[in-house]
Design an enzyme around this catalytic site. Structure first.
Site, short mmCIF file in Angstrom:
data_model
loop_
_atom_site.label_atom_id
_atom_site.label_comp_id
_atom_site.label_asym_id
_atom_site.label_seq_id
_atom_site.Cartn_x
_atom_site.Cartn_y
_atom_site.Cartn_z
CB SER A 145 -1.03 0.03 1.15
OG SER A 145 -1.95 1.02 1.13
CG ASP A 297 -2.64 -1.16 -3.18
OD1 ASP A 297 -2.34 0.13 -2.45
OD2 ASP A 297 -3.45 -1.86 -2.77
#
Length: 570
Positions: A145, A297
């Site tokens: 992330s 992402d």
């Protein structure tokens, strides 16, 4: 077993020579790296397995990922006996992500499992969508992330496109820990790999448009600035905006280049204003109406719009989700689609305005633990009984519809741009639309404090802090008495007015505390499941009667949050 004993297990032929040399050097030099790299195993948290890349059981590497994937393969064979098993794999722009993706594919194909592997970086929500679209049994995405560049991670999705949740995650972890490193099958079979790419993007983008767009008003007159902050959405969002008819889209070109170093930002996190600074600078030049950035992402998004003074201002996650949810519910109501058997999803650390939204429009509001996997579980648990409309959490995540079972920046961006375009056509801004919502439902305002505590000692400090807040609860926050304490670890709610304790077993156990006060303040305290942090989520509530009220009430709310931080000794 001591840390040293665990490390010595890696000095065998099951591990490559470079790994063995590194460990032997740490042992010979009595390096602190040895302790931090081996004192524990990486665990599945709210976002799966995430950690610093390197050597050791507490690091992300070929062997810890191989062990996880071998355990998953063993579990899949147990669950789908005598069937063809398919797993989709995607990866983000981080260092080693592509190599890790292929390595995971090799372990699966070595176990006779077919793999649908993306040729290049793709956003996490596209992986979730693909699992469902291609009728896969599971999915894997390699991502950390918005963590710093030295991190990577591994998330597992089930056949409904949602992340794994209890008891399934526990069953998989049991299989993972049962795998010895010399049992990992690394020699894959490329004949079992199906490569996917641009053709799947178009299917995903079409689904985003179908589930996120309602009114084609003013799309050719909205000035949009977008940045992928060096992440994966360069592959999807610009295409989606163009296909949806948004004509004026300026891209932050320097940040559309994918890079695991994230060279133009200190942190690729759209929650932080600094990550969007280049986009804001461009919007000031192009007279942008809305600025949007996504994390590496591509599941989170940050949005900035023009405030009452005409300056660009970043919305927090709760503000963004409030706007998106209110608009969707308005459109559903206008279309006569609300029958009383619909629901929206939220989490225990998200603003309680979601309850007010649900009440106003006659839908249910279901609340789960932190992380979108719990909203995904809600959808699965109530499939065929109640219709999921949308869901959001405070950490800049939102999803429209159930075609993706995870937070999805692409669909959310299309929706946000539609709202901004409609507002502009009506002679107002998205910010003014937000204020109208607050006039209707009450004004909520939030603050987040992250206390970073790294390493083994940091984990112990976080544990002690949680123990202290649990055993010696705060009695007053900003002059308002604490009236209720919810302990999600004990699954209890203590009403301090009548000193009555009740059971809350509808939500699984989790190490989270929530304080509520007489004046509607809420404070949630939880250790992060993916980062070495303890987080404090503060929410205050007020009422406003006019747009002119808003700035003064905002200052009051900010001051109140500062007082609460002081009361919590933060």
């Amino acid at each position: 077993m001591t840390t040293l004993e665990k490390a010595k297990l890696w000095l065998t032929d099951s591990f490559d020579q470079e790994t063995q040399n590194t460990i032997q050097n740490w042992i010979d030099t009595n390096s602190d790296e040895l302790e931090d790299s081996f004192y524990k195993e990486l665990e599945f948290g709210t976002g799966g397995m995430r950690g610093i890349m390197g050597v050791g059981t507490n690091r992300l590497n070929k062997y810890t990922l191989g062990q996880a994937t071998q355990g998953l393969a063993n579990y899949l064979h147990q669950q789908f006996q005598n069937q063809e098993i398919k797993v989709a794999i995607a990866y983000d722009v981080r260092h080693n992500s592509k190599e890790f993706g292929k390595m995971c594919a090799d372990v699966l194909t070595a176990n006779g499992i077919k793999v649908l592997l993306f040729k290049q970086h793709r956003p996490t929500p596209e992986l979730s969508f693909t699992v469902r679209d291609k009728k896969c049994n599971a999915g894997i995405v390699l991502t950390a992330s918005h963590n710093p560049p030295e991190y990577n991670g591994y998330k597992v999705y089930w056949n409904d496109g949602a992340q794994i949740v209890p008891p399934q995650d526990g069953a998989i972890i049991k299989e993972v820990y049962a795998v010895k490193f010399d049992q990992i099958k690394f020699n894959g079979n490329d004949d079992l790999i199906e490569w996917i790419g641009e053709e799947q993007d178009q299917v995903y983008i079409d689904a985003c448009m179908k589930n996120s767009l309602y009114q084609n008003i003013g799309r050719d007159n909205l000035n949009i600035v977008f940045t992928s902050i060096h992440g994966t959405t360069y592959t999807t969002v610009p295409q989606a905006l163009e296909k949806a008819g948004f004509k004026k889209v300026d891209l932050v070109r320097e940040q559309m280049i994918p890079s695991g170093n994230f060279p133009t930002v200190a942190s690729p996190n759209p929650e932080e204003p600094a990550a969007l600074e280049m986009a804001l600078d461009l919007a000031r030049i192009t007279n942008g109406d809305i600025v949007i950035g996504t994390d590496p992402d591509g599941d989170r998004l940050g949005i900035a719009v023009r405030n009452l003074e005409g300056e660009l201002q970043l919305l927090n996650g709760n503000q963004c989700n409030t706007i998106l949810t209110y608009y969707i519910l308005e459109q559903w109501k206008k279309a006569g689609k609300i029958t009383g058997k619909e629901f929206i999803g939220s989490t225990i650390v998200t603003s309680d305005i979601f309850y007010d939204l649900a009440k106003k429009f006659g839908v249910d509001c279901k609340v789960g633990l932190t992380g979108f996997k719990w909203i995904g579980k809600m959808i699965r648990d109530f499939e065929g009984q109640e219709k999921f409309i949308c869901g959001g959490e405070e950490s800049f995540g939102f999803m429209t519809g159930d075609f993706v079972r995870d937070k999805d920046s692409c669909g959310s961006i299309l929706l946000a741009c539609e709202i901004a375009a409609v507002c502009k056509a009506e002679g107002k801004t998205m910010y003014q639309y937000m204020i109208e919502i607050y006039k209707d439902l009450g004004m909520y305002y939030e603050g987040l404090v992250n206390v970073v505590k790294k390493g083994r000692t940091g984990a112990e400090e976080i544990s002690q802090m949680m123990m202290d807040f649990r055993n010696n609860p705060v009695k007053e926050l900003a002059g308002s008495k604490v009236t209720e304490i919810k302990d999600f670890q004990e699954q209890t709610s203590l009403n301090l007015i009548d000193n009555q304790k009740s059971i809350m077993d509808e939500i699984p156990k989790s190490n989270v505390l929530s304080y509520y006060t007489e004046d509607g303040t809420k404070v949630c305290i939880r250790p992060s499941g993916t980062e070495p942090k303890i987080k404090f989520y503060v929410s205050v509530k007020d009422s406003i009667t006019s747009e002119e009220d808003f700035n003064a009430k905002l200052i009051q709310a900010e001051n109140k949050i500062q007082k609460i931080k002081a009361d919590l000794k933060l």
